[in-house]
Design an enzyme around this catalytic site. Sequence first.
Site, PDB file in Angstrom:
ATOM      1  N   PHE B 246       0.812  -1.225   0.000  1.00  0.00           N
ATOM      2  CA  PHE B 246       0.000   0.000   0.000  1.00  0.00           C
ATOM      3  C   PHE B 246       0.840   1.267   0.000  1.00  0.00           C
ATOM      4  O   PHE B 246       0.409   2.312   0.480  1.00  0.00           O
ATOM      5  CB  PHE B 246      -0.974  -0.008   1.197  1.00  0.00           C
ATOM      6  CG  PHE B 246      -1.668  -1.324   1.381  1.00  0.00           C
ATOM      7  CD1 PHE B 246      -2.593  -1.766   0.439  1.00  0.00           C
ATOM      8  CD2 PHE B 246      -1.391  -2.144   2.457  1.00  0.00           C
ATOM      9  CE1 PHE B 246      -3.215  -2.987   0.566  1.00  0.00           C
ATOM     10  CE2 PHE B 246      -2.008  -3.382   2.594  1.00  0.00           C
ATOM     11  CZ  PHE B 246      -2.930  -3.803   1.642  1.00  0.00           C
ATOM     12  N   THR B 473      -2.224  -7.001  -6.355  1.00  0.00           N
ATOM     13  CA  THR B 473      -2.965  -6.217  -7.332  1.00  0.00           C
ATOM     14  C   THR B 473      -3.470  -7.054  -8.496  1.00  0.00           C
ATOM     15  O   THR B 473      -4.372  -6.630  -9.215  1.00  0.00           O
ATOM     16  CB  THR B 473      -2.025  -5.131  -7.869  1.00  0.00           C
ATOM     17  OG1 THR B 473      -0.728  -5.733  -8.047  1.00  0.00           O
ATOM     18  CG2 THR B 473      -1.885  -4.013  -6.874  1.00  0.00           C
ATOM     19  N   ILE B 635     -11.108  -2.229 -18.424  1.00  0.00           N
ATOM     20  CA  ILE B 635     -10.937  -3.135 -17.286  1.00  0.00           C
ATOM     21  C   ILE B 635     -10.413  -4.472 -17.826  1.00  0.00           C
ATOM     22  O   ILE B 635     -11.094  -5.164 -18.569  1.00  0.00           O
ATOM     23  CB  ILE B 635     -12.272  -3.334 -16.530  1.00  0.00           C
ATOM     24  CG1 ILE B 635     -12.807  -1.984 -16.037  1.00  0.00           C
ATOM     25  CG2 ILE B 635     -12.086  -4.308 -15.374  1.00  0.00           C
ATOM     26  CD1 ILE B 635     -11.873  -1.210 -15.126  1.00  0.00           C
ATOM     27  N   LEU B 636      -9.183  -4.809 -17.456  1.00  0.00           N
ATOM     28  CA  LEU B 636      -8.559  -6.016 -18.004  1.00  0.00           C
ATOM     29  C   LEU B 636      -9.172  -7.279 -17.415  1.00  0.00           C
ATOM     30  O   LEU B 636      -9.305  -8.293 -18.099  1.00  0.00           O
ATOM     31  CB  LEU B 636      -7.052  -6.005 -17.722  1.00  0.00           C
ATOM     32  CG  LEU B 636      -6.254  -4.865 -18.370  1.00  0.00           C
ATOM     33  CD1 LEU B 636      -4.822  -4.856 -17.845  1.00  0.00           C
ATOM     34  CD2 LEU B 636      -6.259  -4.999 -19.887  1.00  0.00           C
ATOM     35  N   LYS B 639     -12.777  -9.302 -12.219  1.00  0.00           N
ATOM     36  CA  LYS B 639     -12.724  -9.955 -10.896  1.00  0.00           C
ATOM     37  C   LYS B 639     -11.640  -9.321 -10.031  1.00  0.00           C
ATOM     38  O   LYS B 639     -11.898  -8.877  -8.911  1.00  0.00           O
ATOM     39  CB  LYS B 639     -12.468 -11.459 -11.069  1.00  0.00           C
ATOM     40  CG  LYS B 639     -12.643 -12.258  -9.776  1.00  0.00           C
ATOM     41  CD  LYS B 639     -12.229 -13.713  -9.935  1.00  0.00           C
ATOM     42  CE  LYS B 639     -13.274 -14.571 -10.597  1.00  0.00           C
ATOM     43  NZ  LYS B 639     -14.003 -15.462  -9.665  1.00  0.00           N
ATOM     44  N   THR B 640     -10.414  -9.245 -10.542  1.00  0.00           N
ATOM     45  CA  THR B 640      -9.331  -8.662  -9.746  1.00  0.00           C
ATOM     46  C   THR B 640      -9.508  -7.143  -9.635  1.00  0.00           C
ATOM     47  O   THR B 640      -9.159  -6.553  -8.616  1.00  0.00           O
ATOM     48  CB  THR B 640      -7.949  -8.984 -10.349  1.00  0.00           C
ATOM     49  OG1 THR B 640      -7.932  -8.575 -11.718  1.00  0.00           O
ATOM     50  CG2 THR B 640      -7.662 -10.464 -10.276  1.00  0.00           C
ATOM     51  N   GLU B 711      -5.529   3.066  -6.457  1.00  0.00           N
ATOM     52  CA  GLU B 711      -5.821   4.147  -5.505  1.00  0.00           C
ATOM     53  C   GLU B 711      -7.284   4.592  -5.507  1.00  0.00           C
ATOM     54  O   GLU B 711      -7.824   4.934  -4.458  1.00  0.00           O
ATOM     55  CB  GLU B 711      -4.961   5.400  -5.787  1.00  0.00           C
ATOM     56  CG  GLU B 711      -3.680   5.209  -6.558  1.00  0.00           C
ATOM     57  CD  GLU B 711      -2.530   4.647  -5.766  1.00  0.00           C
ATOM     58  OE1 GLU B 711      -2.356   4.993  -4.604  1.00  0.00           O
ATOM     59  OE2 GLU B 711      -1.781   3.826  -6.338  1.00  0.00           O
TER      60      GLU B 711
END
Lengths: 174, 750
Positions: B246, B473, B635-636, B639-640, B711
């Site tokens: 973080f 991440t 958004i690749l 889920k993640t 972030e």
Amino acid sequence: MDSALLGSGLPTCSVNISINGENRSLDIPPWVTLLDLLRGPLELTGTKKGCDHGQCGACTVLINGERVNSCLKLAVSLDGAEVTTIEGLGTPDNLHPMQKAFVEHDAFQCGYCTPGQICSAVGLVKEGRARSRADIRELMSGNLCRCGAYSNIADAIEEVLGAEGAQPYKEAAE
Amino acid sequence: MLNESKVVGLPLARIDGPLKVSGKARYAAEHFATDMLFGRVLPATIATGRITDIDVSEAERFPGVVKVYTYKNRPTVAKRESKWKDEVALPGYTMRPLEDDHVQFDGQPIAFVVAENFEAARDAAELIRVRYAAYDPHTDLLQEQANSYEPPVPRMKEFMPPKPRGDAEGAFAQAPHKIAFEYYMEGEHHNPMELFGSTVLWEKDGRLTIHDKTQGPQNSHDYVCNVFGLKPENVVVQNKFVGGAFGQGLRPKYQLFLAVMASLDLRRSVKAEMSRREMFYLTWRPVCLQKVSLAADAEGNLQSIMHHALGGTSRYEDYQENVANWSGMAYKCDNVKISYEIAKLDRSTPGDMRAPGAASGVTALETAMDELAYEVGIDPLELRIRNFIHVDQNQDKELTSKALHACYREAAESFGWANRSHEPRSMKDGNELVGWGMATGFWEAQLSEAEAKVSLSSDGKVVVSAAASDIGTGTYTILNQVAAEAFGVSPQAVTVRIGDSSLPKTSVEGGSWTAASSGSAVQVAARAVVATLLKHAQSMPNSPLADASEDQVEIAEGRLVLQANHQVGVAFADIMEAAGVSEVEEHGKVAPDPATMKKFSAYTHSAVFVEVKVDEELLIPRVTRVVTAVAAGRILNPKTARSQILGGVVMGVGMALHEEGMVDHRTGRVMNHNLAEYHVPAHADIEDLEVIFVKEDDDKVSPIGVKGLGEIGIVGVAAAVSNAIFHATGKRIRHFPMTIDKLLAEPDRH
């Protein structure tokens, strides 16, 4: 072999501990916690150290089927005990249903609190006390997750509870 | 752009998931060597002063102890400051462990005990006797306001406040509606679950393999080489798995220095791991005092914005972050004045923590916007919509994209905002007051320089390599998806190798830029592989692709084919055989495009809607529902990506209600340096969270259209909770975290 790994000329106590089904005869200095025994000499690093104070739950293992913070247990106090760590629940190729549910629900990010969460969740299911999502949240609150995967963890546990037929999860599943 | 995605955009489960859930993923302190030594730090117990005596004799005699290091016997290391500057270093003098007898912050490492086992090192450290000459500590930001200053050396020019525009004071004086309040945020501590640790594996030929908890293996590598004068090729730093960071893992931590120092000195492998207590002593989100003044006309159109921020730093470095500049770009306003100062404290240097600057600054701005909405008498969401702006007034640039209207619309609809009653204390559920609040979130969408290597072998296996990090991440997974997409193979055919300093150059993982940067580098490298294959194919006799150009071909089902007609093509195994190679490997590199940057600013945006329930008598607040809508480009992996936002929201709830670094200003010491007394959200604190990704096409922000997500999830959350608490109770809390004592003490202002 085990005692050689631990040896540094200090007085030791002999104990027999079953770890993931394997009987280990160990000569252990009395100041060694179960957590440090696992992570150090036994190289079972799936059990994590997050605080060493019983405050975070990352070191949760199952002792005789009950979830316990291994940082708060001296290894020499476990003669005759059966310890199950995350490595004993399943392997990458043969995951325990709870491990599988965690993967499917993305119930972790960094993965560091995860073995403790999973051991705790397996203990929770066995306790049979969780009747609702609110129960899960309350009874899992000894396991901190700084990545904030809590809602996904609750989803994973709900799925396993439902599959195990726990009330009212059984009704929901039917 | 990647069109017609087959893998990118799918909610693929993390490819490193099975290793993580089975305990097989090894983190920094989980590597072994025969003959390993263990190190333990003794932290200082004063905030400022000198060590007058340090007696290590009893510790040295303790069974199993090999050596005790203090400033008196520290081996010689680099002297020049430039050697100590890491990739994320700050203006000032870098902290050098065991440098001399000065103590500059509570918890500063003053001794390092190295022993044959962990327990001996731990217990021997307690036997070191230290005497200090302690000076008066100055650790209270509120007391140090008079000593504040504008940083003489900017950390980054982007952190400098924009030039004032219009006449903010004059417009404020004349406006019919205005508010001006101070907001105070206590310091926060990252507390990733993994403790900072380093395992230094020493080899007889002098080579070191170091497993380090870091957000940048090359940053740790270069630091170690510079400080100890080691040849770069003799040191490898790995961080294959990182148990959260973080921002706390951006700069090298002292256990890395100490473990390497002892390893080189003793010519043995050394492992050093911090205690949880030590995690509180360095790199923290600084305490922050802000004054925000807003003025609007009768319809709620902003007439004036003034935002002054004051942050804490240490005596030895000038930590800086962008706290207040957000107020100049968030909404349409022609009269803006922004300022930023820091003040020195007798504490360790603060550092970047998730959405550094924005998490604090936008919380103040968005709480102030709610206050203004009630002053004007309009709905808080309506106030934001009326002041919407499509350009960046701070920099006088266009925006690459801003699907914030869609965020407002979709989140409000899912939340049920239309059913809200405007008056505070007007909604109830049993004995709990119900409050609904909202806020906007902003973060920069950045591209950093990144390289990657991609290889395709004749059997269809793909290997991706880069010195990127996965700190939870999802880097492993999304780089896999980008490569799988590029070659039309399944994710199972792709191996991602990251977390190793010897791999292609990548910045530290931070600022939400890894997916955009490393993802784009992988795509560029994959395209170079295709180009090489085409060249080889065109050398074949009677090649069906003889007249094709690079942008006309792609790989599908194991063949290099014409995009327009998949019937025309050659199996890449045949191409490689003809060329006499078993694989094709190429590098890819990306960097920000200066022409685009000159014309455009790029930001991620979000809308956060929060429901709180507050016990009417006890005033215990709980966050029962959060809906976050995010506009972050492509958004690749939903889920993640969703998990990234959930994590930000949870940390935002912590900022709002729980997280409070407490210092005893009489001694300058941290009081709550453990997880029982520094509260972070637990399972019981987190109820119903929903994440919405709105559609946002952006072909300028990065080659793959990604903006980044690390972030944005936290930004605005604390303000939305604060605004919901006001709506529930009529009490406006401007001091974060909003603990029960503050709620009980606050009069009902409504």
